[in-house]
Design a protein around this motif. Structure first.
Motif, PDB file in Angstrom:
ATOM      1  N   GLY A  70       0.806  -1.215   0.000  1.00  0.00           N
ATOM      2  CA  GLY A  70       0.000   0.000   0.000  1.00  0.00           C
ATOM      3  C   GLY A  70       0.841   1.268   0.000  1.00  0.00           C
ATOM      4  O   GLY A  70       0.513   2.246  -0.687  1.00  0.00           O
ATOM      5  N   THR A  71       1.929   1.265   0.743  1.00  0.00           N
ATOM      6  CA  THR A  71       2.758   2.474   0.848  1.00  0.00           C
ATOM      7  C   THR A  71       3.308   2.863  -0.522  1.00  0.00           C
ATOM      8  O   THR A  71       3.231   4.029  -0.924  1.00  0.00           O
ATOM      9  N   ASP A  74       0.453   4.212  -2.749  1.00  0.00           N
ATOM     10  CA  ASP A  74       0.076   5.597  -2.404  1.00  0.00           C
ATOM     11  C   ASP A  74       1.121   6.583  -2.914  1.00  0.00           C
ATOM     12  O   ASP A  74       0.792   7.617  -3.500  1.00  0.00           O
ATOM     13  N   ASP A 175      -6.985   5.818  -1.168  1.00  0.00           N
ATOM     14  CA  ASP A 175      -6.277   4.756  -0.473  1.00  0.00           C
ATOM     15  C   ASP A 175      -7.342   3.756  -0.009  1.00  0.00           C
ATOM     16  O   ASP A 175      -8.067   4.004   0.954  1.00  0.00           O
ATOM     17  N   GLN A 178      -7.755  -0.506   3.275  1.00  0.00           N
ATOM     18  CA  GLN A 178      -8.572  -1.195   4.283  1.00  0.00           C
ATOM     19  C   GLN A 178      -9.883  -1.741   3.717  1.00  0.00           C
ATOM     20  O   GLN A 178     -10.632  -2.403   4.437  1.00  0.00           O
ATOM     21  N   HIS A 200      -1.713  -8.051   2.551  1.00  0.00           N
ATOM     22  CA  HIS A 200      -1.714  -8.572   3.937  1.00  0.00           C
ATOM     23  C   HIS A 200      -2.889  -8.080   4.764  1.00  0.00           C
ATOM     24  O   HIS A 200      -3.085  -8.496   5.898  1.00  0.00           O
TER      25      HIS A 200
HETATM   26  N1  PLP Z   1      -2.925   2.796   3.873  1.00  0.00           N
HETATM   27  C1  PLP Z   1      -3.666   2.323   4.879  1.00  0.00           C
HETATM   28  C2  PLP Z   1      -5.044   2.868   5.106  1.00  0.00           C
HETATM   29  C3  PLP Z   1      -3.161   1.321   5.713  1.00  0.00           C
HETATM   30  O1  PLP Z   1      -3.910   0.859   6.723  1.00  0.00           O
HETATM   31  C4  PLP Z   1      -1.859   0.818   5.465  1.00  0.00           C
HETATM   32  C5  PLP Z   1      -1.268  -0.202   6.357  1.00  0.00           C
HETATM   33  O2  PLP Z   1      -1.410  -0.154   7.563  1.00  0.00           O
HETATM   34  C6  PLP Z   1      -1.127   1.338   4.384  1.00  0.00           C
HETATM   35  C7  PLP Z   1      -1.695   2.322   3.606  1.00  0.00           C
HETATM   36  C8  PLP Z   1       0.249   0.832   4.062  1.00  0.00           C
HETATM   37  O3  PLP Z   1       0.182  -0.424   3.474  1.00  0.00           O
HETATM   38  P1  PLP Z   1       1.467  -1.393   3.450  1.00  0.00           P
HETATM   39  O4  PLP Z   1       1.627  -1.937   4.830  1.00  0.00           O
HETATM   40  O5  PLP Z   1       1.101  -2.475   2.484  1.00  0.00           O
HETATM   41  O6  PLP Z   1       2.612  -0.586   2.975  1.00  0.00           O
END
Ligand code: PLP
Length: 378
Positions: A70-71, A74, A175, A178, A200
């Protein structure tokens, strides 16, 4: 009993997902960029995973680009908007994950963007009239609003936000980390240019996810190197991760309605029992409002002063894993709780549920919390 109620942080890998992944760690070890049989098997598996994901989300396969999670998704969405689409103004919320907020802060500090926030009330409801006004300027804009908040569970109306962005010619990133795997998404209808996902969070492996980038919208590469992912994301692919991601999404969609009902029942059970046992308990944001919050997250504000100790440590000693969140400005302050003006003297706990939790686990956790509360109140 060992209880895991921290599923918004990460979820347990599904055994079926694990079994789908292992052949790509042992037998099918080729490099997908290699022009021979070993490479082709793996290349085909990646493309099939992409098709599976695209079909489940009603997207086209070329709109799905695999990332490390996710990071990265984004970051890619935001940086692409600035570098490839000349975005100069970004509008967001104070509740976004740090993967969004810290990226935007860096761009603001380097003078590349102007940053604005949509106003919210003390439940975290967004004032979308303000979004309309913020989009009146003539700078090219990106709106970045998460679908569901990972701490308090609030859901945003991304359908409406997409419409507003579309009518004003702004780019829209959501994003959805969740909500992917927990809700149905029809990306052919949703007016988002980018969304982010992470395996995950829905019983897939860690370190893999994807960015959806609408057909025709250009992405700017974060990583430079090989020509993987149609030259949009360099680096040898995380093959077993990608296979696991597609399998996890397939499984999530197969029983999605059943799981929603089951998990929502666990959450409602916890709300009812906590309200019954602990006077003056409060629920942060829209956490206790069924149609306005994630069914997987319950954020509880306890009438227990921090001075009486750490509720998280107490639950941990009782083998119950949860997350915290403190509104106070010492140590682990949560920007989300601060943004909704949460009471700094109360302890906050985030319970987050999955298909693997049971009613017995909910009852045991409430019993332990209520015993602590009664001991302190006595
Ligand atoms: N965005 C949200 C809303 C998240 O809850 C998370 C993870 O906790 C992330 C982004 C980041 O995702 P990742 O752990 O796959 O980098």
């Amino acid at each position: 009993m060992s209880i895991y109620l921290d599923n918004a942080a990460t979820t347990q890998l599904d055994r079926e997902v694990f079994e789908a992944m292992t052949p790509y760690l042992l037998q099918n070890f080729g490099n997908p960029s290699s022009h021979h049989g070993h490479g082709r098997i793996v290349k085909n598996a990646i493309e099939n995973a992409r098709i599976t994901i695209a079909n489940l989300l009603n997207a086209s396969p070329n709109e799905i680009i695999f990332t490390s999670g996710g990071t990265e998704a984004d970051n890619t969405a935001i940086l692409s908007s600035v570098r490839s689409h000349q975005v100069k103004h970004v509008i967001t919320t104070p509740f976004e994950h740090h993967a969004v907020l810290h990226t935007l802060d860096a761009l603001k500090n380097s003078g590349e963007i102007e940053l604005s926030f949509i106003d919210t009330d003390n439940r975290g409801n967004l004032d979308l009239n303000r979004l309309d006004n913020l989009l009146k300027g003539n700078k090219k804009a990106l709106v970045s609003v998460m679908h569901a908040n990972n701490e308090i569970g609030n859901l945003s109306n991304i359908e409406l936000i997409g419409e507003i962005c579309c009518s004003k010619g702004a780019l829209f990133h959501s994003d959805t980390v969740q909500t992917i795997g927990h809700y149905r998404h029809d990306l052919s209808k949703l007016k988002t240019h980018f969304i982010a996902a992470s395996a995950h969070k829905f019983h897939g492996p860690k370190g893999v996810g994807f960015i959806y980038c609408k057909d025709g919208v250009q992405l700017s590469q974060l990583l430079h190197g090989g020509a993987q992912e149609r030259k949009q994301r360099a680096g040898t692919e995380n093959i077993h991760g990608i296979i696991g991601l597609a399998k996890a999404l397939e499984i999530a969609y197969k029983d999605i309605d059943e799981h929603q009902v089951y998990i929502q029942k666990l959450k409602s059970r916890m709300i009812a029992k906590l309200s019954d046992q602990i006077t003056d308990i409060q629920f942060n944001g829209n956490s206790a409002v069924a149609d306005k919050s994630l069914y997987t997250v319950l954020s509880v504000s306890l009438p227990i002063n921090h001075a009486y100790g750490d509720v998280l440590a107490y639950l941990d000693e009782n083998n119950i894993s949860v997350s915290g969140g403190s509104a106070c400005s010492t140590g682990l302050a949560s920007h989300v709780l601060k943004a909704i003006g949460a009471d700094v003297y109360r302890n906050t706990i985030r319970f987050s549920f999955s298909k693997y939790n049971t009613a017995e686990e909910i009852d045991y956790t409430v019993e332990k919390l209520s015993a602590l509360y009664k001991a302190i109140a006595a």
